[in-house]
Scaffold this motif. Structure first.
Motif, mmCIF file in Angstrom:
data_model
loop_
_atom_site.group_PDB
_atom_site.id
_atom_site.type_symbol
_atom_site.label_atom_id
_atom_site.label_comp_id
_atom_site.label_asym_id
_atom_site.label_seq_id
_atom_site.Cartn_x
_atom_site.Cartn_y
_atom_site.Cartn_z
ATOM 1 N N UNK A 12 -4.417 10.689 40.604
ATOM 2 C CA UNK A 12 -4.753 10.292 42.083
ATOM 3 C C UNK A 12 -4.124 11.676 43.039
ATOM 4 N N UNK A 13 -4.790 12.354 43.221
ATOM 5 C CA UNK A 13 -4.980 13.485 43.605
ATOM 6 C C UNK A 13 -4.140 13.488 45.013
ATOM 7 N N UNK A 14 -2.424 15.169 45.197
ATOM 8 C CA UNK A 14 -1.769 14.665 45.763
ATOM 9 C C UNK A 14 -1.996 15.971 47.019
ATOM 10 N N UNK A 15 -1.958 15.781 48.382
ATOM 11 C CA UNK A 15 -1.380 14.142 49.340
ATOM 12 C C UNK A 15 -2.134 13.474 48.769
ATOM 13 N N UNK A 16 -2.182 12.175 48.792
ATOM 14 C CA UNK A 16 -2.758 11.011 48.803
ATOM 15 C C UNK A 16 -2.462 10.155 50.121
ATOM 16 N N UNK A 17 -2.965 8.738 50.737
ATOM 17 C CA UNK A 17 -2.321 7.934 50.836
ATOM 18 C C UNK A 17 -1.882 6.730 50.484
ATOM 19 N N UNK A 18 -0.909 6.490 51.186
ATOM 20 C CA UNK A 18 0.565 5.942 50.582
ATOM 21 C C UNK A 18 -0.418 4.555 49.651
ATOM 22 N N UNK A 19 -0.302 3.702 49.895
ATOM 23 C CA UNK A 19 -1.492 2.726 50.202
ATOM 24 C C UNK A 19 -1.859 2.378 48.805
ATOM 25 N N UNK A 30 -1.480 3.879 45.984
ATOM 26 C CA UNK A 30 -0.245 4.019 44.804
ATOM 27 C C UNK A 30 -0.011 3.127 44.254
ATOM 28 N N UNK A 31 -0.070 1.592 46.062
ATOM 29 C CA UNK A 31 1.288 0.125 45.766
ATOM 30 C C UNK A 31 -0.713 -0.754 44.967
ATOM 31 N N UNK A 32 -1.700 -0.307 45.848
ATOM 32 C CA UNK A 32 -2.634 -0.998 45.116
ATOM 33 C C UNK A 32 -2.764 -0.769 43.999
ATOM 34 N N UNK A 33 -2.362 0.331 43.176
ATOM 35 C CA UNK A 33 -3.051 0.152 41.740
ATOM 36 C C UNK A 33 -1.571 0.385 40.813
ATOM 37 N N UNK A 34 -0.025 0.191 41.567
ATOM 38 C CA UNK A 34 0.846 -0.269 40.432
ATOM 39 C C UNK A 34 0.782 -2.592 40.980
ATOM 40 N N UNK A 35 -0.001 -2.437 41.627
ATOM 41 C CA UNK A 35 -0.102 -4.053 41.524
ATOM 42 C C UNK A 35 -1.210 -4.957 41.069
ATOM 43 N N UNK A 36 -2.135 -4.012 40.703
ATOM 44 C CA UNK A 36 -2.813 -4.476 39.478
ATOM 45 C C UNK A 36 -2.932 -3.737 38.118
ATOM 46 N N UNK A 37 -1.112 -3.512 38.042
ATOM 47 C CA UNK A 37 -0.775 -3.122 36.566
ATOM 48 C C UNK A 37 -1.378 -1.775 36.297
ATOM 49 N N UNK A 38 -1.898 -1.322 37.091
ATOM 50 C CA UNK A 38 -2.668 0.194 36.466
ATOM 51 C C UNK A 38 -0.811 1.266 36.342
ATOM 52 N N UNK A 39 -1.553 2.502 35.860
ATOM 53 C CA UNK A 39 -0.738 3.442 36.252
ATOM 54 C C UNK A 39 -0.967 4.915 37.108
ATOM 55 N N UNK A 40 -0.501 5.397 38.123
ATOM 56 C CA UNK A 40 -0.862 6.952 38.414
ATOM 57 C C UNK A 40 -0.835 7.865 38.003
ATOM 58 N N UNK A 41 -1.291 8.900 37.640
ATOM 59 C CA UNK A 41 -1.404 9.812 37.107
ATOM 60 C C UNK A 41 -1.298 11.262 38.189
ATOM 61 N N UNK A 42 -0.795 11.801 38.975
ATOM 62 C CA UNK A 42 -0.735 12.254 40.159
ATOM 63 C C UNK A 42 -1.151 13.897 39.838
ATOM 64 N N UNK A 43 -2.492 14.140 40.841
ATOM 65 C CA UNK A 43 -2.775 15.568 40.632
ATOM 66 C C UNK A 43 -2.202 16.165 41.171
ATOM 67 N N UNK A 44 -0.575 16.699 41.549
ATOM 68 C CA UNK A 44 -0.145 17.688 42.145
ATOM 69 C C UNK A 44 -0.746 18.713 42.621
ATOM 70 N N UNK A 45 -1.318 19.645 41.806
ATOM 71 C CA UNK A 45 -1.487 20.813 42.148
ATOM 72 C C UNK A 45 -2.580 20.813 43.172
ATOM 73 N N UNK A 46 -3.266 19.997 43.428
ATOM 74 C CA UNK A 46 -4.216 19.756 44.883
ATOM 75 C C UNK A 46 -3.552 20.072 45.996
ATOM 76 N N UNK A 47 -2.213 19.684 45.604
ATOM 77 C CA UNK A 47 -1.245 19.758 47.041
ATOM 78 C C UNK A 47 -1.339 21.267 48.005
ATOM 79 N N UNK A 48 -1.507 22.059 46.544
ATOM 80 C CA UNK A 48 -1.483 23.391 47.437
ATOM 81 C C UNK A 48 -2.615 23.958 48.004
ATOM 82 N N UNK A 49 -3.322 22.897 47.820
ATOM 83 C CA UNK A 49 -5.012 23.426 48.378
ATOM 84 C C UNK A 49 -5.294 22.706 49.139
ATOM 85 N N UNK A 50 -4.582 22.006 50.261
ATOM 86 C CA UNK A 50 -4.538 20.679 51.558
ATOM 87 C C UNK A 50 -4.929 20.064 50.572
#
Length: 410
Positions: A140-147, A149-169
């Motif tokens: 999940x690239x950052x920033x992300x639409x908050x839902x 994260x919640x959808x992924x967790x509800x389905x039992x998944x795990x998020x790997x947040x690609x924070x490098x994207x934040x510096x590139x809008x």
């Protein structure tokens, strides 16, 4: 855990002194929608007579086109009020969806590769539920639409947040994507134009990402709900249109943003037939499908006069330039120019201390309480440096809101 005190039982008599009710762990961990919370607070202040400039709402300020409303009225008058059949959506609407994908996205789906849902948010929920097993990872690239994260967790998944994207809008490179992939990676989320940053990937940029995925089994969920609201000078690229990506991508879209139909709750998706079939089975056991007369109106929206879409896109472009210029003129605030959607995502980390805010959450609350400008904290989108500001409002509101925002920061 919720404890009920003495009270009358629905079946008569009284329940015991106390009763323990345990909410499921998944729902206990579910966070409320931050943008909707701000919208509600701003509405409550306006109800008390406070003049609030609302930059929090993620919905068009335009009305639904008249010809679409007329179609809904006619459908109601004709008795189009029964359960939709089939659950995946009326065939005529799915044909309209197929034509929409082909005309605007360059995607040639079969009818069995499309489904209609109760809004694009529901399509995302169904898609994640269809593909994820417990422990599966989603990049999940950052920033992300908050839902997401919640959808992924509800389905039992795990998020790997690609924070490098934040510096590139919000945009990320092929090398940054490659670093996030593990043996457990099941899917990647892409969102272009982006909520909250307004960033738009070019076709060439998407092509580099596609090369990374080519030799993997990674699926792609491409959220393209703002697809028609883009002003980069070229057609906004659909990820599934890249070579080799059609077979692995679920494309999410809907009527909410392009046709100002947020309250109608009408979304649609295209993708591999097994995934679409699984989404439809889940929909059959939950919502049963989108409202019948809304589906009829959506056929008119997709097939009818499209001037409303270009009109809105042009208005948002002008407002986005105006908001971006105003924010960029404020000392200590950094803001990238949005290329689509209807949001600016300014970095306010340099001015937090100026107003005595210890966090962007506190900053957003102070902006509403003191300046009467409603913004959404970046923490809802994975950032502790930004706030999201929607320009889905008139130019007068944009100018007044930015003026108040600048005065607040002085």
């Amino acid at each position: 855990m919720t404890t009920l005190r003495d009270g009358k039982s629905p079946l008569g008599g009284w329940i015991g002194t106390t009763m323990r009710i345990d909410i499921s762990e998944r729902l206990a961990a579910l966070r409320p929608s931050a943008p909707l919370a701000v919208v509600d607070k701003a509405r409550a202040m306006r109800d008390r007579g406070v003049d609030v400039v609302d930059f929090s709402a993620g919905q068009p300020d335009f009305d639904t086109p008249q010809h679409v409303k007329d179609a809904a009225v006619a459908a109601l008058a004709a008795g189009d009020t029964k359960y939709p059949t089939p659950t995946v959506g009326k065939n005529e609407l799915r044909e309209a969806v197929r034509n929409y994908f082909k005309r605007y996205c360059g995607l040639d789906y079969k009818l069995s590769e499309t489904c209609v849902t109760v809004g694009a948010k529901d399509a995302l929920h169904l898609a994640f539920a269809a593909i994820l097993n417990p422990g599966d990872e989603v990049v999940v690239p950052v920033p992300y639409w908050g839902s997401y994260i919640e959808h992924i967790h509800l389905a039992g998944g795990v998020t790997r947040r690609l924070t490098a994207a934040l510096a590139q809008n919000g945009k990320f490179t092929a090398a940054q994507l490659r670093e996030q992939i593990t043996p457990k990676t099941k899917a990647l989320i892409v969102n272009s134009p982006s909520n909250p940053s307004g960033a738009v990937f070019t076709r060439a940029e998407f092509a580099e990402l596609a090369k990374v995925l080519a030799d993997t089994n990674i699926l792609v969920i491409s959220d393209e709900i703002y697809h028609r609201l883009c002003w980069t000078g070229e057609t906004c690229a659909s990820f599934a249109s890249l070579p080799g990506m059609f077979e692995r991508t679920v494309t999410i879209n809907g009527a909410s943003k392009s046709y100002a139909m947020t309250g109608w709750r009408l979304g649609f998706a295209g993708g591999p037939e097994p995934i679409i079939a699984a989404m439809s089975r889940l929909q059959g056991q939950t919502t049963s499908g989108a409202t019948s007369f809304v589906q009829t109106a959506a056929i008119t929206a997709l097939n009818g006069d499209q001037f409303c879409v270009s009109q809105m896109a042009a208005a948002y472009h002008e407002r986005g330039k105006r908001m971006h210029a105003g924010l960029s003129a404020i000392a200590g605030v950094r803001c990238a120019m949005p290329d689509g959607a209807f949001y600016c995502f300014p970095d306010v980390s340099g001015v937090l201390s100026r107003v005595g805010a210890g966090s962007v959450d506190e900053f957003a609350n102070m902006a509403l309480e003191k300046a009467h400008v409603a913004v959404v904290s970046g923490s809802a989108f994975g950032s502790d440096r930004h706030v999201r500001m929607s320009f889905a409002c008139g130019l007068r509101e944009v100018d007044e809101g930015v003026r108040r925002f600048a005065a607040f920061l002085k």
